[in-house]
Structures are given as structure tokens and as C-alpha cells.
Scaffold this motif. Structure first.
Motif, PDB file in Angstrom:
ATOM      1  N   ALA A 221       0.825  -1.204   0.000  1.00  0.00           N
ATOM      2  CA  ALA A 221       0.000   0.000   0.000  1.00  0.00           C
ATOM      3  C   ALA A 221       0.860   1.256   0.000  1.00  0.00           C
ATOM      4  N   THR A 222       1.953   1.229   0.745  1.00  0.00           N
ATOM      5  CA  THR A 222       2.815   2.405   0.852  1.00  0.00           C
ATOM      6  C   THR A 222       3.559   2.675  -0.450  1.00  0.00           C
ATOM      7  N   ILE A 223       4.178   1.640  -1.016  1.00  0.00           N
ATOM      8  CA  ILE A 223       4.983   1.844  -2.224  1.00  0.00           C
ATOM      9  C   ILE A 223       4.095   2.143  -3.423  1.00  0.00           C
ATOM     10  N   ASP A 224       2.944   1.496  -3.492  1.00  0.00           N
ATOM     11  CA  ASP A 224       2.013   1.832  -4.572  1.00  0.00           C
ATOM     12  C   ASP A 224       1.589   3.295  -4.470  1.00  0.00           C
ATOM     13  N   GLY A 225       1.557   3.815  -3.257  1.00  0.00           N
ATOM     14  CA  GLY A 225       1.243   5.229  -3.067  1.00  0.00           C
ATOM     15  C   GLY A 225       2.309   6.157  -3.617  1.00  0.00           C
ATOM     16  N   PHE A 226       3.530   5.640  -3.770  1.00  0.00           N
ATOM     17  CA  PHE A 226       4.605   6.407  -4.399  1.00  0.00           C
ATOM     18  C   PHE A 226       4.594   6.279  -5.916  1.00  0.00           C
ATOM     19  N   GLY A 227       3.657   5.506  -6.445  1.00  0.00           N
ATOM     20  CA  GLY A 227       3.643   5.255  -7.880  1.00  0.00           C
ATOM     21  C   GLY A 227       4.249   3.917  -8.253  1.00  0.00           C
ATOM     22  N   GLY A 228       4.469   3.065  -7.247  1.00  0.00           N
ATOM     23  CA  GLY A 228       4.917   1.704  -7.527  1.00  0.00           C
ATOM     24  C   GLY A 228       6.410   1.509  -7.593  1.00  0.00           C
ATOM     25  N   SER A 229       7.179   2.450  -7.031  1.00  0.00           N
ATOM     26  CA  SER A 229       8.634   2.265  -7.030  1.00  0.00           C
ATOM     27  C   SER A 229       9.254   2.983  -5.845  1.00  0.00           C
ATOM     28  N   VAL A 230      10.437   2.527  -5.475  1.00  0.00           N
ATOM     29  CA  VAL A 230      11.194   3.129  -4.404  1.00  0.00           C
ATOM     30  C   VAL A 230      12.667   3.111  -4.827  1.00  0.00           C
ATOM     31  N   VAL A 231      13.424   4.115  -4.395  1.00  0.00           N
ATOM     32  CA  VAL A 231      14.852   4.168  -4.741  1.00  0.00           C
ATOM     33  C   VAL A 231      15.663   4.033  -3.456  1.00  0.00           C
ATOM     34  N   LEU A 232      16.430   2.956  -3.390  1.00  0.00           N
ATOM     35  CA  LEU A 232      17.272   2.736  -2.220  1.00  0.00           C
ATOM     36  C   LEU A 232      18.595   3.469  -2.366  1.00  0.00           C
ATOM     37  N   ASP A 233      19.086   3.971  -1.254  1.00  0.00           N
ATOM     38  CA  ASP A 233      20.458   4.472  -1.144  1.00  0.00           C
ATOM     39  C   ASP A 233      21.259   3.295  -0.596  1.00  0.00           C
TER      40      ASP A 233
END
Length: 245
Positions: A221-233
Motif C-alpha cells: 500500500a505504501t509503495i504503490d502510493g509512491f507510484g509503484g517504485s522506491v529508490v534505495l540508497d
């Protein structure tokens, strides 16, 4: 606990990120050339092995979980795989010229790991310990994902200090010329790839099945709220040390 990851042995190699090629150059420069014999302890399915083979050294991999060791042996038939805990492993006669450990130093017995590493090395041999730390490029994503974890499982997972294994090795008093290097890169992941990664983390593997599912649902639910992606450092620390001659 040394066999915790066998449950996900098949997915581990695909889900976890590999290691930067700069590690090979750093080890070779520190060692003064290609080691005559390299041992990798806690080798898992061979994520670090794939990078370490760039040294061109004969390699023995030590892995306690037979499921992980089987994947490792199938992927890298050119290495000698020994299924044993580091605490039970007998190094070759005369020791090894380099010993590496990636993302597994904390799984080794803290009372003996430095002494065993020291004793497995030849005089003037190189110890190379490295591992990833996962952060997020966007602070808003970091805060939201942390909140998602805590909403599903309020039990906080304590993080070790970023310098902990450098401090551990230097503090043992057994090694000289202890150096640390940090390599950073952005790692974009879609929702499915991020969930596959989380599924290989030890806190998630320790959770009962129902709680695992709640954590994953909160993350979706959280990542889909970002548009379906996350960028890790993605931060990879390499610690090099030397057994005194």
C-alpha cells in the motif's frame, strides 16, 4: 540462526543486490596482488563470490546451510564449497592468504570470529569484511516505509552503527592497518522487487507467516502510493585488515 536463510535459498540470489566491482580492485591493491588462496566464509548463494572471483584467486567457500551451499555449488562449480559453520571449519594447512566475509560477520560467534579469522590467515594475510546498509534516497519514502513496517509490526528492529564491524575488527587488537571504504549507489526497485528483497531479510524471516503477510500488505500500500517504485540508497562498506607478519 546460521541456517535461517535456507528457507529462501532459491530467491535469495535474485532478490539481493550484488557488490561493486571496486571491491576487487581495493582488495587486490591492499593485498599487493592476487591472493594465492582465498576463503569466503558465510558465502550463502554466492552473491559476493561472483564479485570475489574477479580477483582470479583459487577460492574455497564456507557456508553452514546445505540449501544455500547447494545453490552456491551449482552456480560456481569452479570453487570448492565446504558445508560447515565457520566455528567448525578447518582451514587448509598453512592457512589462506586472504579471508573474506560479506553480510555474514554478525552471524559469526562474536567471542571467536576475530581470533578464528586471524588464525585462518597466513602471516601478512588480508581480511576483507563487507556488507550493505539499506537506506532511501527520498527522506519521505524512508519515513513512510518505516511507518508501514511499524504499523504492521510495532516491535522495533535495532540497527547496528554503520562502523560496527570496523570497530569490532580494530577493537580485537589482532589486526593491523585497518581501513574502511564506503561505496554508494542508487538502487531503484518496483513494488514486487522490493517485496522480494524484504522477504530475504532476517527480521521478516523470523516473523510468523500471518505477520509476514501483514508487513508485506502494508508495504504494498505504501509503495504503490509512491507510484509503484522506491529508490534505495545502497551503502556498501568494505573493511580491510592485515594479520601481522
Amino acid at each position: 540462526m546460521s541456517q535461517l536463510f535456507g528457507e529462501v535459498a532459491g530467491a535469495y540470489h535474485e532478490a539481493r543486490p550484488g557488490y561493486p566491482a571496486e571491491i576487487v580492485a581495493a582488495i587486490r591493491a591492499y593485498h599487493g596482488g592476487t591472493p594465492d588462496l582465498l576463503a569466503e566464509v558465510g558465502a550463502g548463494t554466492g552473491l559476493a563470490t561472483a564479485t570475489l572471483l574477479g580477483l582470479g584467486a583459487p577460492t574455497v567457500c564456507v557456508e553452514p546451510d546445505p540449501r544455500m551451499a547447494a545453490v552456491l555449488a551449482a552456480r560456481f562449480p569452479q570453487v570448492d564449497v565446504e558445508t560447515a559453520a565457520f566455528e567448525e571449519w578447518t582451514p587448509p594447512a598453512g592457512g589462506v592468504s586472504a579471508l573474506a566475509c560479506a553480510m555474514a560477520w554478525h552471524w559469526l560467534d562474536p567471542a571467536t570470529r576475530n581470533r578464528r579469522a586471524h588464525d585462518a590467515l597466513r602471516p601478512d594475510g588480508t581480511l576483507a569484511v563487507f556488507g550493505h546498509r539499506y537506506d532511501y534516497v527520498d527522506p519521505a519514502q524512508r519515513a513512510a516505509i518505516r511507518a508501514a513496517f511499524e504499523s504492521a509490526d510495532p516491535q522495533r528492529q535495532a540497527d547496528r552503527p554503520e562502523t560496527w564491524f570496523r570497530d569490532d575488527i580494530a577493537g580485537s587488537g589482532l589486526f593491523t592497518d585497518v581501513r574502511a571504504s564506503l561505496y554508494r549507489r542508487d538502487l531503484p526497485l518496483d513494488t514486487a522487487a522490493y517485496l522480494r528483497l524484504v522477504a530475504t531479510f532476517s527480521p521478516q524471516l523470523r516473523r510468523p507467516p500471518a505477520l509476514r503477510e501483514r508487513v508485506l500488505a502494508a508495504l504494498v500500500a505504501t509503495i504503490d502510493g509512491f507510484g509503484g517504485s522506491v529508490v534505495l540508497d545502497l551503502r556498501t562498506t568494505l573493511v580491510l585488515a592485515r594479520r601481522p607478519a
